[in-house]
Design a protein around this motif. Structure first.
Motif, PDB file in Angstrom:
ATOM      1  N   SER A  69      21.534  33.168  15.677  1.00 44.86           N
ATOM      2  CA  SER A  69      21.005  32.647  16.942  1.00 44.86           C
ATOM      3  C   SER A  69      19.489  32.536  16.906  1.00 44.86           C
ATOM      4  O   SER A  69      18.914  31.539  17.352  1.00 44.86           O
ATOM      5  CB  SER A  69      21.439  33.541  18.109  1.00 44.86           C
ATOM      6  OG  SER A  69      22.839  33.484  18.299  1.00 44.86           O
ATOM      7  N   THR A  70      18.817  33.551  16.374  1.00 40.35           N
ATOM      8  CA  THR A  70      17.356  33.595  16.369  1.00 40.35           C
ATOM      9  C   THR A  70      16.752  32.411  15.643  1.00 40.35           C
ATOM     10  O   THR A  70      15.843  31.744  16.152  1.00 40.35           O
ATOM     11  CB  THR A  70      16.850  34.882  15.689  1.00 40.35           C
ATOM     12  OG1 THR A  70      17.634  36.000  16.080  1.00 40.35           O
ATOM     13  CG2 THR A  70      15.388  35.137  16.010  1.00 40.35           C
ATOM     14  N   LEU A  87      20.151  28.643  15.553  1.00 44.50           N
ATOM     15  CA  LEU A  87      20.685  27.992  16.744  1.00 44.50           C
ATOM     16  C   LEU A  87      19.617  27.710  17.803  1.00 44.50           C
ATOM     17  O   LEU A  87      19.583  26.622  18.380  1.00 44.50           O
ATOM     18  CB  LEU A  87      21.793  28.853  17.369  1.00 44.50           C
ATOM     19  CG  LEU A  87      22.969  29.229  16.471  1.00 44.50           C
ATOM     20  CD1 LEU A  87      24.013  30.007  17.264  1.00 44.50           C
ATOM     21  CD2 LEU A  87      23.592  28.001  15.829  1.00 44.50           C
ATOM     22  N   ALA A  88      18.764  28.688  18.071  1.00 41.62           N
ATOM     23  CA  ALA A  88      17.789  28.560  19.163  1.00 41.62           C
ATOM     24  C   ALA A  88      16.943  27.291  19.074  1.00 41.62           C
ATOM     25  O   ALA A  88      16.723  26.627  20.101  1.00 41.62           O
ATOM     26  CB  ALA A  88      16.896  29.803  19.210  1.00 41.62           C
ATOM     27  N   TRP A 117      24.515  23.580  12.268  1.00 41.25           N
ATOM     28  CA  TRP A 117      24.761  23.820  13.688  1.00 41.25           C
ATOM     29  C   TRP A 117      23.985  22.878  14.595  1.00 41.25           C
ATOM     30  O   TRP A 117      24.408  22.615  15.727  1.00 41.25           O
ATOM     31  CB  TRP A 117      24.492  25.275  14.039  1.00 41.25           C
ATOM     32  CG  TRP A 117      25.495  26.195  13.427  1.00 41.25           C
ATOM     33  CD1 TRP A 117      25.262  27.163  12.499  1.00 41.25           C
ATOM     34  CD2 TRP A 117      26.914  26.213  13.662  1.00 41.25           C
ATOM     35  NE1 TRP A 117      26.434  27.791  12.143  1.00 41.25           N
ATOM     36  CE2 TRP A 117      27.462  27.229  12.842  1.00 41.25           C
ATOM     37  CE3 TRP A 117      27.765  25.474  14.479  1.00 41.25           C
ATOM     38  CZ2 TRP A 117      28.827  27.520  12.823  1.00 41.25           C
ATOM     39  CZ3 TRP A 117      29.118  25.760  14.464  1.00 41.25           C
ATOM     40  CH2 TRP A 117      29.635  26.775  13.647  1.00 41.25           C
ATOM     41  N   GLY A 130      26.331  30.534  21.553  1.00 42.67           N
ATOM     42  CA  GLY A 130      26.403  31.435  20.408  1.00 42.67           C
ATOM     43  C   GLY A 130      27.308  30.866  19.320  1.00 42.67           C
ATOM     44  O   GLY A 130      27.977  29.837  19.510  1.00 42.67           O
ATOM     45  N   PRO A 131      27.370  31.511  18.175  1.00 41.02           N
ATOM     46  CA  PRO A 131      28.205  31.000  17.083  1.00 41.02           C
ATOM     47  C   PRO A 131      29.687  30.981  17.413  1.00 41.02           C
ATOM     48  O   PRO A 131      30.422  30.147  16.876  1.00 41.02           O
ATOM     49  CB  PRO A 131      27.885  31.939  15.918  1.00 41.02           C
ATOM     50  CG  PRO A 131      27.340  33.176  16.550  1.00 41.02           C
ATOM     51  CD  PRO A 131      26.621  32.722  17.779  1.00 41.02           C
ATOM     52  N   GLY A 138      18.261  35.529  24.356  1.00 36.50           N
ATOM     53  CA  GLY A 138      19.051  35.061  23.218  1.00 36.50           C
ATOM     54  C   GLY A 138      18.463  35.438  21.881  1.00 36.50           C
ATOM     55  O   GLY A 138      18.551  34.671  20.922  1.00 36.50           O
ATOM     56  N   THR A 139      17.850  36.601  21.793  1.00 35.47           N
ATOM     57  CA  THR A 139      17.178  37.193  20.620  1.00 35.47           C
ATOM     58  C   THR A 139      15.784  36.609  20.375  1.00 35.47           C
ATOM     59  O   THR A 139      15.101  37.026  19.436  1.00 35.47           O
ATOM     60  CB  THR A 139      17.993  37.077  19.306  1.00 35.47           C
ATOM     61  OG1 THR A 139      17.968  35.726  18.815  1.00 35.47           O
ATOM     62  CG2 THR A 139      19.423  37.537  19.484  1.00 35.47           C
ATOM     63  N   ALA A 141      28.993  35.100  12.231  1.00 35.92           N
ATOM     64  CA  ALA A 141      27.632  35.528  12.552  1.00 35.92           C
ATOM     65  C   ALA A 141      27.028  36.186  11.318  1.00 35.92           C
ATOM     66  O   ALA A 141      27.725  36.830  10.543  1.00 35.92           O
ATOM     67  CB  ALA A 141      27.635  36.503  13.727  1.00 35.92           C
TER      68      ALA A 141
END
Length: 335
Positions: A106-107, A110-111, A322, A173-174, A82-83, A261
């Protein structure tokens, strides 16, 4: 009568001043002797495979920046997790300005809320250089779904609670989280169908296996332009130049809904501020280049020039937004 000691005091004062001046020159000498940055090739880590949209953007920008700084900027693809593999490589590199990399929503946003184990801290392990690009999301529906507007789609979803299906290119993911946010905002219930990337999701959408997809414009533009998919609304604050006739969610009756994104350039924490400033200046010059702007527009991607402070603020704001959606939706992913 003048004191006999005055000439000697004057001499001592002059000698002291000369000593201080000499010390200042000696102290300044190392700084003056520092070579101009960069003196060697710079590595740009991309947390996605070669050939994808992120990789293409990174190579465009890296070439332009390399021409400006007079040293190669070499792309190093490190996809996976996931990056987070690429993000970890950036965070743990030597903070000398010779390793930078792409980070995305994501990096760093979100992660930290999705996974129990993240090998870096987005608020302390990076020196944020600046934004690079924004990937607008558009809600598209299968061609035979009997709706033409967002209002009609929401009405259909309320008539059939828990029946309509939406795709995502992967859980967490977004795209997925954007649809979770939308469901809460307009009080509808949909079924999430995660795929492994955009391509299979788009194929099933066109084939009628699913009903809708909040997808980035870069992946969906060819199908929209060919009439194979019907665009309903754009989840941005303003319309996209790539889809000028498609209304935003706010224009279509759902104000305050945005999901997209975004990506930017980062270096390890403690990278010298003057290096960050130089890279930010060259990055923003590249983004302003007519040739690069035209190429991004063809891809359905928007430039996102920022200062380092503005990009750091975007990361913090998006992380807060998020994390709330992730918590309320109960979304958790395993490493």
């Amino acid at each position: 009568m003048a004191s006999r000691t005055e000439p000697f005091q004057t001499l001592r004062q002059l000698a002291g001043a000369a000593s201080l001046a000499l010390l200042g020159l000696v102290a300044a000498a190392p700084a003056m002797a520092q070579p101009a940055y960069p003196q060697q090739a710079v590595k740009w880590i991309v947390p996605f495979p070669a050939g994808g949209g992120t990789d293409v953007v990174a190579r465009l920008l890296a070439q332009s920046m390399a021409d400006a700084v007079g040293q190669p900027i070499v792309i190093d693809n490190k996809p996976g997790a996931g990056t987070m593999i690429g993000g970890d490589a950036i965070a743990k590199a030597r903070p000398d300005g010779y390793t930078v990399g792409t980070v995305d929503v994501s990096t760093v946003a979100l992660a930290p809320s999705l996974y129990s184990k993240v090998p870096y801290r987005s608020d302390s392990d990076f020196s944020y250089i600046g934004g690079t690009t924004r990937f607008p999301f558009v809600l598209v529906v299968r061609p035979n779904l009997p709706v033409n507007t967002l209002g009609e789609l929401l009405a259909l979803a309320r008539q059939k609670p828990g029946e309509l299906k939406y795709a995502s290119p992967g859980a967490g993911g977004p795209n997925h989280l954007g649809m979770e946010l939308l469901q809460r905002k307009v009080n509808i219930k949909l079924i999430h169908v995660p795929y492994r990337g955009d391509a299979p999701a788009l194929q099933d959408l066109m084939g009628g296996q699913i009903d809708m997809y909040l997808v980035n414009t870069a992946a969906s533009l060819p199908y929209i332009r060919s009439g194979k998919l019907r665009p309903i609304a754009l989840s941005m604050a303003r319309r996209s130049s790539a889809l000028p006739d498609v209304p935003t969610f706010a224009e279509a009756g759902v104000p305050g809904f945005e999901a997209y994104a975004w990506q930017g350039l980062a270096a390890p924490a403690s990278t010298p501020p003057q290096v960050v400033s130089r890279l930010n200046a060259e990055l923003n010059k590249a983004l302003a280049s007519p040739a690069i702007a035209a190429r991004l527009s063809e891809m359905g991607v928007e430039p996102l020039p920022t200062s380092p402070a503005e990009f750091a603020r975007l990361v913090a704001e998006q992380s807060a937004q998020w994390s709330t959606v992730i918590r309320e939706a109960g979304v958790r992913l395993e490493n």
